[in-house]
Motif scaffolding. Sequence first.
Motif, PDB file in Angstrom:
ATOM      1  N   ARG A  67      -3.961   8.444   8.394  1.00  0.00           N
ATOM      2  CA  ARG A  67      -3.131   8.117   7.231  1.00  0.00           C
ATOM      3  C   ARG A  67      -3.086   9.370   6.364  1.00  0.00           C
ATOM      4  N   ARG A  68      -1.901   9.963   6.239  1.00  0.00           N
ATOM      5  CA  ARG A  68      -1.770  11.215   5.497  1.00  0.00           C
ATOM      6  C   ARG A  68      -0.717  11.069   4.399  1.00  0.00           C
ATOM      7  N   LEU A  69      -1.086  11.430   3.185  1.00  0.00           N
ATOM      8  CA  LEU A  69      -0.158  11.464   2.064  1.00  0.00           C
ATOM      9  C   LEU A  69       0.102  12.925   1.714  1.00  0.00           C
ATOM     10  N   ARG A  94       1.015   4.303  -2.809  1.00  0.00           N
ATOM     11  CA  ARG A  94       0.728   5.692  -2.453  1.00  0.00           C
ATOM     12  C   ARG A  94       1.894   6.614  -2.825  1.00  0.00           C
ATOM     13  N   GLU A 146       0.828  -1.210   0.000  1.00  0.00           N
ATOM     14  CA  GLU A 146       0.000   0.000   0.000  1.00  0.00           C
ATOM     15  C   GLU A 146       0.864   1.263   0.000  1.00  0.00           C
ATOM     16  N   VAL A 147       1.966   1.236   0.768  1.00  0.00           N
ATOM     17  CA  VAL A 147       2.861   2.392   0.832  1.00  0.00           C
ATOM     18  C   VAL A 147       3.506   2.645  -0.521  1.00  0.00           C
ATOM     19  N   PRO A 203       4.183  12.762  -4.608  1.00  0.00           N
ATOM     20  CA  PRO A 203       4.132  12.304  -3.220  1.00  0.00           C
ATOM     21  C   PRO A 203       5.487  12.504  -2.529  1.00  0.00           C
ATOM     22  N   ARG A 220       1.723   7.408   8.883  1.00  0.00           N
ATOM     23  CA  ARG A 220       0.765   6.628   9.669  1.00  0.00           C
ATOM     24  C   ARG A 220       0.949   7.035  11.119  1.00  0.00           C
ATOM     25  N   ASP A 253       4.416   9.394   3.167  1.00  0.00           N
ATOM     26  CA  ASP A 253       3.229   8.631   3.540  1.00  0.00           C
ATOM     27  C   ASP A 253       3.312   8.398   5.055  1.00  0.00           C
ATOM     28  N   GLU A 271      -3.561  14.654   1.636  1.00  0.00           N
ATOM     29  CA  GLU A 271      -4.832  13.933   1.756  1.00  0.00           C
ATOM     30  C   GLU A 271      -4.755  13.092   3.023  1.00  0.00           C
ATOM     31  N   GLU A 272      -5.785  13.178   3.853  1.00  0.00           N
ATOM     32  CA  GLU A 272      -5.735  12.484   5.141  1.00  0.00           C
ATOM     33  C   GLU A 272      -7.033  11.736   5.400  1.00  0.00           C
ATOM     34  N   ARG A 278       2.121  15.968  -0.411  1.00  0.00           N
ATOM     35  CA  ARG A 278       2.637  16.175  -1.766  1.00  0.00           C
ATOM     36  C   ARG A 278       3.325  17.528  -1.901  1.00  0.00           C
TER      37      ARG A 278
END
Length: 265
Positions: free
Chosen positions: A220-222, A122, A118-119, A230, A235, A233, A192-193, A224
Amino acid sequence: MTEQTTGYDQRVPKYLAIYRALAAEISDGTHQPGAALPPQRQLADRFGVTLMTVRQALRALQDDGLVEARPGTGTFVRQPGFAYHLTGLRSLSEELTGQGLDLRTEVLSADLVSAPEEVAARLGLPPGARVLAVDRLRSASPEPGAPVVPLLLQTSFLTERLGGLLDVAELRDHSLYRLLGERLGRPVTSAEERLQAVALTEREATLLDRPVGSPALLSRRLSRDEAGNPLVDDRAIMVGDGTVVVAERAATEVSLTYRTQHPPG
């Protein structure tokens, strides 16, 4: 049993006088955050009241967020908490210090690892790519002289290239956002969170000094850069009894979507 009024103010209801006495002891550090209050029978003997009166005082302390009851264990002084705002673009450390908390950051580890699937997705990386995983424990003191207690556990994933430019030691005193912008010239401009209720695992509970299975909030926040690439990432596990989510709403400034998550099948 005949109730006595020794050891506290006789001019107010007995439960309220006990409430005030215990609240004062919590405030002055007699009862430390996370510590258990004396058993109800002991409190009843101390104040010369019935168990019913003691329970009424403890309920009032719980209603005001000073203590928490753990069934079968006792009543414990609550750890200090913080408000988590859903507006703006501040890092978690900036959220804490912005509220006047004395923040302490402990870097638990910083290792190059194979990115979880998943990481990798992202961060826009191929499966199995290596990333820098940085684990940090955030603790804070609610006021000068008060004990420092853990509030959140954070894992940040960065690409191997970007992580190689980072001086991990600086994360003890500076936010990752600040280092990305000021040191590496890659400021965070959007994120994005997603927030989700979870229960603490054994490791998380040990580090955060909470019982296993205690409620927590997973962020969970990505993050940019200006070009939409990105950068990080994140957690973050925030203690459930010390975190309040705050949303400041305006028609053109913030948009929140609430969804219920159904189990598969």
